[in-house]
Design a protein around this motif. Sequence first.
Motif, PDB file in Angstrom:
ATOM      1  N   PRO A 307       0.839  -1.208   0.000  1.00  0.00           N
ATOM      2  CA  PRO A 307       0.000   0.000   0.000  1.00  0.00           C
ATOM      3  C   PRO A 307       0.873   1.257   0.000  1.00  0.00           C
ATOM      4  O   PRO A 307       1.882   1.322   0.699  1.00  0.00           O
ATOM      5  CB  PRO A 307      -0.787  -0.127   1.313  1.00  0.00           C
ATOM      6  N   TYR A 308       0.484   2.233  -0.809  1.00  0.00           N
ATOM      7  CA  TYR A 308       1.251   3.474  -0.880  1.00  0.00           C
ATOM      8  C   TYR A 308       0.309   4.626  -1.179  1.00  0.00           C
ATOM      9  O   TYR A 308      -0.817   4.430  -1.662  1.00  0.00           O
ATOM     10  CB  TYR A 308       2.351   3.387  -1.937  1.00  0.00           C
ATOM     11  N   ALA A 309       0.753   5.836  -0.874  1.00  0.00           N
ATOM     12  CA  ALA A 309      -0.045   7.033  -1.128  1.00  0.00           C
ATOM     13  C   ALA A 309       0.381   7.652  -2.446  1.00  0.00           C
ATOM     14  O   ALA A 309       1.575   7.707  -2.759  1.00  0.00           O
ATOM     15  CB  ALA A 309       0.125   8.039   0.013  1.00  0.00           C
ATOM     16  N   GLY A 310      -0.600   8.120  -3.219  1.00  0.00           N
ATOM     17  CA  GLY A 310      -0.293   8.772  -4.480  1.00  0.00           C
ATOM     18  C   GLY A 310       0.704   9.901  -4.280  1.00  0.00           C
ATOM     19  O   GLY A 310       0.582  10.712  -3.360  1.00  0.00           O
ATOM     20  N   GLY A 311       1.714   9.940  -5.150  1.00  0.00           N
ATOM     21  CA  GLY A 311       2.834  10.861  -4.957  1.00  0.00           C
ATOM     22  C   GLY A 311       2.497  12.318  -5.149  1.00  0.00           C
ATOM     23  O   GLY A 311       3.335  13.183  -4.906  1.00  0.00           O
ATOM     24  N   GLY A 312       1.273  12.637  -5.597  1.00  0.00           N
ATOM     25  CA  GLY A 312       0.910  14.042  -5.736  1.00  0.00           C
ATOM     26  C   GLY A 312       0.976  14.810  -4.439  1.00  0.00           C
ATOM     27  O   GLY A 312       1.240  16.020  -4.436  1.00  0.00           O
ATOM     28  N   GLY A 313       0.772  14.112  -3.319  1.00  0.00           N
ATOM     29  CA  GLY A 313       0.890  14.791  -2.036  1.00  0.00           C
ATOM     30  C   GLY A 313       0.458  13.915  -0.880  1.00  0.00           C
ATOM     31  O   GLY A 313      -0.500  13.140  -0.995  1.00  0.00           O
ATOM     32  N   TYR A 314       1.187  13.995   0.232  1.00  0.00           N
ATOM     33  CA  TYR A 314       0.817  13.272   1.447  1.00  0.00           C
ATOM     34  C   TYR A 314       1.372  14.023   2.656  1.00  0.00           C
ATOM     35  O   TYR A 314       2.255  14.885   2.532  1.00  0.00           O
ATOM     36  CB  TYR A 314       1.317  11.821   1.420  1.00  0.00           C
ATOM     37  N   LEU A 315       0.840  13.690   3.823  1.00  0.00           N
ATOM     38  CA  LEU A 315       1.175  14.372   5.071  1.00  0.00           C
ATOM     39  C   LEU A 315       1.731  13.368   6.056  1.00  0.00           C
ATOM     40  O   LEU A 315       1.156  12.282   6.231  1.00  0.00           O
ATOM     41  CB  LEU A 315      -0.093  15.027   5.640  1.00  0.00           C
ATOM     42  N   LEU A 316       2.843  13.689   6.690  1.00  0.00           N
ATOM     43  CA  LEU A 316       3.446  12.790   7.668  1.00  0.00           C
ATOM     44  C   LEU A 316       4.073  13.589   8.798  1.00  0.00           C
ATOM     45  O   LEU A 316       4.323  14.791   8.670  1.00  0.00           O
ATOM     46  CB  LEU A 316       4.489  11.885   7.023  1.00  0.00           C
ATOM     47  N   SER A 317       4.332  12.899   9.896  1.00  0.00           N
ATOM     48  CA  SER A 317       4.989  13.550  11.029  1.00  0.00           C
ATOM     49  C   SER A 317       6.489  13.645  10.793  1.00  0.00           C
ATOM     50  O   SER A 317       7.069  12.831  10.058  1.00  0.00           O
ATOM     51  CB  SER A 317       4.714  12.776  12.321  1.00  0.00           C
ATOM     52  N   GLY A 318       7.123  14.623  11.419  1.00  0.00           N
ATOM     53  CA  GLY A 318       8.569  14.740  11.318  1.00  0.00           C
ATOM     54  C   GLY A 318       9.273  13.532  11.897  1.00  0.00           C
ATOM     55  O   GLY A 318      10.315  13.094  11.395  1.00  0.00           O
TER      56      GLY A 318
END
Length: 403
Positions: A307-318
């Motif tokens: 599973p992966y998120a589309g590379g157009g944009g995603y949000l993650l913690s530092g």
Amino acid sequence: MGRAADMAAARGRARTAVVVLMLVLAALLGLLWKLWSSSSRDRVLVPSGRFWRPWPDSRAFWNREQQRLDLLYSPIFHPNGSLGNRSLTPQDPCTADPRVPTQVSDYNTLPRRFQDFLLHMRCRSSRLRISPPRGCGGGNGGGNGAPFLLLAVKSLVPHFARRQAIRETWGRAGVVGGRSVVTLFLLGDASPADHHPALQGMLGEEARLHGDLLQWDYRDSFFNLTLKDVLFLQWFGRRCRRARYVLKGDDDVFVNTPRVLQLLAGLDQVQTQDLFLGDVISAAAPHRDPQLKYFVPESVFEGSYPPYAGGGGYLLSGELALRLLAASRRVALYPIDDVYTGMCLQKLGVAPQRGDGFRTFGLDAALRGNPCVYRSLVLVHGCSPQELMELWPWVEQPARDCQ
């Protein structure tokens, strides 16, 4: 007396054997506990199946490279962190790998861009040509402290208009709602081989004016987007490791920055630890049609994608970004950047979470012209600079009527 002495000696030997066995078990338990608890960033997962499971035999080049890395970084074979015999790798990983033409069965028939990627897929370094003068604080209003939210935007050298539209809309840096926001644009080199004009002088002036560019001297191509991600993580680990959150996106996305900050304000520390939100794609596999942009031949990769998120944009913690940096060293570079990030998350045992407001495949044509739709979303892919300038007032001024 002799028989009693023999029995006493036997009991003594049995007690000694039991004590030794208990000490051995205690040492093994201690080692397992140390491996489990020493670092939450590199936690050893308890296997669900057979422990001594052989690697599947594969003729695909990437799979064999990954097997090599799994062996080199194995905590069983190298418990002290030693990476074993490095002679299996070229002396300089950024020079063309001479093994590739002979180990990839259809190398000579692959597109040139794919050949170039395979020849240099072990390279993870590049000279930094331009960096923000204030480091993680940026030169665009973020201050010198660590930002609450870092907006890291993947761009290309010729995309001056896109970067400026972002600066004037969702990437406007400074203090928003009491939270510091910093925007940085991630760039490679505009190679003449890709028919780009000489724009480095103009880029230098842009960097002097805004102070928000990060540029490395590698060839900025589609297959090198993975290298851009790795180089950013390396820079983040050195210069920005105290940033609370990171939003990674392309330079043709719309981001509802106020909504992002609102979303993050409601998270606790437990939710933050493994935070990775995006437009998640599951049960995907490589495209085998050479005419497609995301084509990957069987000679390079076998298997399905995590599973992966589309590379157009995603949000993650530092915090998770730093763990991704560590995991990236143990995952062979892959020519599709968002799939590669999914591979690194899988190595960490972290599942990307689906964010309801992420639309990395754009919006239906019937919705695109309705600015009110964008108020409820976090990120929309495929927006022109003109659309950003038109949409942003509707987000910035929520008092505007939406029916």
